[in-house]
Scaffold this motif. Structure first.
Motif, mmCIF file in Angstrom:
data_model
loop_
_atom_site.group_PDB
_atom_site.id
_atom_site.type_symbol
_atom_site.label_atom_id
_atom_site.label_comp_id
_atom_site.label_asym_id
_atom_site.label_seq_id
_atom_site.Cartn_x
_atom_site.Cartn_y
_atom_site.Cartn_z
ATOM 1 N N VAL A 1 0.893 -1.215 0.068
ATOM 2 C CA VAL A 1 -0.024 -0.029 0.147
ATOM 3 C C VAL A 1 0.698 1.269 -0.062
ATOM 4 N N PHE A 2 2.124 1.323 0.501
ATOM 5 C CA PHE A 2 2.988 2.364 0.479
ATOM 6 C C PHE A 2 3.877 2.209 -0.192
ATOM 7 N N HIS A 3 4.659 3.300 -1.007
ATOM 8 C CA HIS A 3 5.620 3.425 -1.833
ATOM 9 C C HIS A 3 6.836 4.085 -1.475
ATOM 10 N N SER A 4 7.012 4.562 -0.310
ATOM 11 C CA SER A 4 8.219 5.061 0.358
ATOM 12 C C SER A 4 8.575 4.789 1.790
ATOM 13 N N LEU A 5 9.569 4.790 2.166
ATOM 14 C CA LEU A 5 9.950 4.745 3.593
ATOM 15 C C LEU A 5 9.425 5.632 4.389
ATOM 16 N N GLU A 6 9.394 6.943 3.853
ATOM 17 C CA GLU A 6 8.905 8.107 4.696
ATOM 18 C C GLU A 6 7.401 7.986 5.045
ATOM 19 N N ASP A 7 6.651 7.454 3.938
ATOM 20 C CA ASP A 7 5.303 7.161 4.166
ATOM 21 C C ASP A 7 5.135 6.049 5.400
ATOM 22 N N VAL A 8 5.855 5.006 5.239
ATOM 23 C CA VAL A 8 5.934 3.964 6.361
ATOM 24 C C VAL A 8 6.057 4.537 7.557
ATOM 25 N N VAL A 9 7.013 5.080 7.727
ATOM 26 C CA VAL A 9 7.593 5.809 9.130
ATOM 27 C C VAL A 9 6.420 6.312 9.682
ATOM 28 N N HIS A 10 5.962 7.529 8.730
ATOM 29 C CA HIS A 10 4.805 8.346 9.081
ATOM 30 C C HIS A 10 3.607 7.710 9.644
ATOM 31 N N PHE A 11 3.205 6.705 8.592
ATOM 32 C CA PHE A 11 2.253 5.998 9.275
ATOM 33 C C PHE A 11 2.406 5.154 10.507
ATOM 34 N N TYR A 12 3.402 4.577 10.949
ATOM 35 C CA TYR A 12 3.705 4.188 12.106
ATOM 36 C C TYR A 12 3.473 5.320 13.376
ATOM 37 N N MET A 13 3.988 6.426 12.939
ATOM 38 C CA MET A 13 3.785 7.570 13.930
ATOM 39 C C MET A 13 2.391 8.165 14.117
ATOM 40 N N GLU A 14 1.808 8.004 13.074
ATOM 41 C CA GLU A 14 0.345 8.800 13.127
ATOM 42 C C GLU A 14 -0.917 7.884 12.922
ATOM 43 N N ARG A 15 -0.686 6.506 12.996
ATOM 44 C CA ARG A 15 -1.614 5.725 12.809
ATOM 45 C C ARG A 15 -2.920 5.960 13.844
ATOM 46 N N GLU A 16 -2.448 6.211 15.068
ATOM 47 C CA GLU A 16 -3.473 6.297 16.298
ATOM 48 C C GLU A 16 -3.452 7.910 16.364
ATOM 49 N N THR A 17 -2.469 8.762 16.055
ATOM 50 C CA THR A 17 -2.543 10.250 16.247
ATOM 51 C C THR A 17 -3.030 11.112 15.321
ATOM 52 N N LYS A 18 -3.239 10.457 14.107
ATOM 53 C CA LYS A 18 -3.936 11.173 12.893
ATOM 54 C C LYS A 18 -4.642 10.116 12.104
ATOM 55 N N PRO A 19 -5.458 9.122 12.541
ATOM 56 C CA PRO A 19 -6.239 8.217 11.701
ATOM 57 C C PRO A 19 -6.585 8.606 10.656
ATOM 58 N N GLU A 20 -7.257 9.897 10.575
ATOM 59 C CA GLU A 20 -7.957 10.337 9.318
ATOM 60 C C GLU A 20 -7.110 10.684 8.089
ATOM 61 N N LYS A 21 -5.928 10.607 8.423
ATOM 62 C CA LYS A 21 -4.888 10.815 7.263
ATOM 63 C C LYS A 21 -4.645 9.701 6.677
ATOM 64 N N TRP A 22 -4.963 8.205 7.275
ATOM 65 C CA TRP A 22 -4.639 6.979 6.407
ATOM 66 C C TRP A 22 -6.048 6.114 6.097
ATOM 67 N N TYR A 23 -6.901 6.321 6.996
ATOM 68 C CA TYR A 23 -8.208 5.641 6.729
ATOM 69 C C TYR A 23 -9.270 6.447 5.956
ATOM 70 N N PRO A 24 -9.896 5.897 5.329
ATOM 71 C CA PRO A 24 -11.305 6.556 4.571
ATOM 72 C C PRO A 24 -12.361 6.802 5.393
ATOM 73 N N ARG A 25 -13.371 7.662 4.967
ATOM 74 C CA ARG A 25 -14.708 7.766 5.839
ATOM 75 C C ARG A 25 -15.687 7.139 4.888
ATOM 76 N N SER A 26 -16.658 6.789 5.604
ATOM 77 C CA SER A 26 -17.790 5.937 4.851
ATOM 78 C C SER A 26 -18.777 7.119 4.563
ATOM 79 N N LYS A 27 -19.996 6.796 3.974
ATOM 80 C CA LYS A 27 -20.491 8.030 3.298
ATOM 81 C C LYS A 27 -21.395 8.539 4.516
#
Length: 483
Positions: free
Chosen positions: A393-419
């Motif tokens: 799903v990710f194409h750069s190490l920067e995105d991977v590390v950002h995901f680790y850091m922000e999965r819980e602190t900024k989940p809206e950046k990584w997951y979609p919203r329903s209708k």
């Protein structure tokens, strides 16, 4: 869900007719995996103007690292030579255009050289694979798959060896895991560890070697009999007869067993699969210094309150230096990476890749506490990859590390919203198994809205360190034997 390293027993390569070959006497016997030196943990990040203090490695560590760099290239055995020929043989695929080396490109650390989330195979090279193709490098010490206690090793390597032997002789029942849907069942933590493929379904390297040859979306042989016919027609068929005996082609099981054995032995013997010649290896050998940024990245990588990467991606060699770090603990984790819509199967909202409990692994399907678990990969050569995680799903190490850091602190950046606007957190795992996701270990223990454990500049430092794990480093002004 704190992961602690447990040393593993030896992994054997089995052949129907050939004596067992030990792939490794032991997995890494890492001392104090979960510990950090108080001084390094508490130290402030190194500034650009500050001198970089490099703690001298124990003599045995440096000597062992240098010995690996200086080790002469050893010719392959006759069986491994056959394995090499099989590895590059495109005629073994249904399309006639796909070999093991097609997806495990030796020029790209034995991993794909393109940015596809999953590779294409099948009869016409149009069928998507199920998962991102991992590298074949640094598996020579990987243990066979097992489920056992999640314990710390003893204070010395000798004690750890005895502990591993006792665990092998008296394996516990796989009743309780790190994460569980039954909170009251926590009697003794046990964890899945070892094996091959993202879900560990191939117990050892020999098992793994045969999987792609019969997979419909990979080399796509219809059955073992069809594959046997191809081996009989191969230019190295006479070599197989000479080495494995005149009866080798009398049954598919016999021929395929020997072929898989040869493939595994090639990966074991050929140094290109485990060169240990990255900048980090030269650093361990005290032949080069890491840059200030790389040293800051290493410090953050190890800091349990910052990156906390070394908890799973172990950076230490064994105490005596004989087992170099491969940057994995061989264990499994549920990280809840976002769903990848580039995978056609994911367009079906009812389809989920749940790792250890399916769809490809069958024996753990009823152990619901393992749903969403995938094996922790090595970070060696991670910077050469174009896709990351099991679904690419990710194409750069920067995105991977950002995901680790922000999965819980900024989940809206990584997951979609329903209708209806509701955030669909952990969208690639059914809600029934969200309790399996690691929310205990740093940095996943952060809360929504909290600052991430690593700042943007610190993430760049960690990525700079990860780039020191690329193979093929050439130190300036240094002459290393055999290089």
């Amino acid at each position: 869900m704190k992961i602690r390293f447990q040393p593993h027993p030896a992994l054997a390569l089995a052949s129907p007719r050939t004596a067992i070959l030990a792939l490794a006497a032991l997995a890494f016997l890492l001392s104090g995996c979960g510990r950090q030196d108080q001084a390094s943990t508490a130290a402030a990040p190194v500034t650009a103007a500050a001198p970089v203090a490099v703690a001298p490695a124990p003599a045995s560590t440096a000597q062992a690292a240098l010995a690996r760099l200086n080790a002469p290239v050893v010719p392959l055995s006759a069986v491994a030579e056959i394995g090499k020929k099989i590895f590059y043989d495109q005629s073994l695929s249904a399309s006639g255009k796909l070999s093991c080396a097609s997806c495990h490109n030796p020029d790209n650390a034995h991993a794909p050289a393109n940015g596809l989330a999953v590779q294409l195979g099948g009869m016409h090279l149009q069928a998507q694979g199920g998962r991102a193709v991992p590298s074949l490098r640094y598996h020579e010490h990987a243990p066979a798959f097992s489920i056992g206690p999640d314990t710390k090793p003893d204070e010395d390597d000798k004690g750890a060896v005895l502990q591993a032997a006792a665990a092998k002789a008296n394996p516990p029942a796989p009743a309780v895991a790190k994460a569980t849907l039954q909170p009251s069942a926590a009697v003794q933590e046990v964890v899945p560890q070892g094996g091959f493929d993202w879900d560990g379904r191939a117990t050892n390297l020999t098992d793994q070697a045969g999987g792609p040859l019969l997979a419909a979306n990979e080399m796509a042989n219809k059955n073992a009999a069809q594959l046997l016919a191809k081996f009989k027609a191969a230019p190295y068929a006479k070599d197989m007869l000479q080495l494995f005996g005149p009866s080798v082609f009398t049954s598919p099981n016999l021929a395929l067993g020997e072929a898989y054995y040869a493939l595994a032995l090639y990966q074991k013997e050929d140094r290109s699969f485990h060169p240990y010649d990255s900048k980090y290896d030269y650093y361990l050998a005290e032949q080069v210094q890491l840059s200030e940024q790389e040293m800051r990245g290493l410090t953050l990588f190890k800091d349990p309150k910052k990156g906390n990467c070394a908890t799973c991606h172990i950076e230490k060699p064994s105490r005596d230096g004989s087992f170099p770090p491969v940057f994995t603990d061989y264990q499994f984790e549920a990280l809840a990476v976002p769903r990848n819509k580039a995978i056609l199967a994911n367009r079906d909202p009812k389809y989920f890749d749940m790792g250890m409990c399916g769809p490809w692994r069958k024996d753990a399907a009823k152990q619901l506490n393992y749903c969403g678990y995938f094996k922790t990969p090595t970070l060696r050569n991670a910077a050469t990859r174009q896709v990351y995680f099991h679904n690419g799903v990710f194409h750069s190490l920067e995105d991977v590390v950002h995901f680790y850091m922000e999965r819980e602190t900024k989940p809206e950046k990584w997951y979609p919203r329903s209708k209806d606007g509701k955030l669909n957190k952990y969208d690639d795992l059914p809600a029934a198994y969200h309790a399996n996701v690691d929310v205990t270990d740093a940095p996943f223990d952060s809360k929504a809205g909290a600052p991430p454990a690593l700042r943007d500049d610190e993430i760049k430092d960690v990525v700079a360190f990860l780039k020191t794990l690329n193979d093929g480093y050439q130190p300036e002004g240094k002459k290393i034997a055999g290089k």
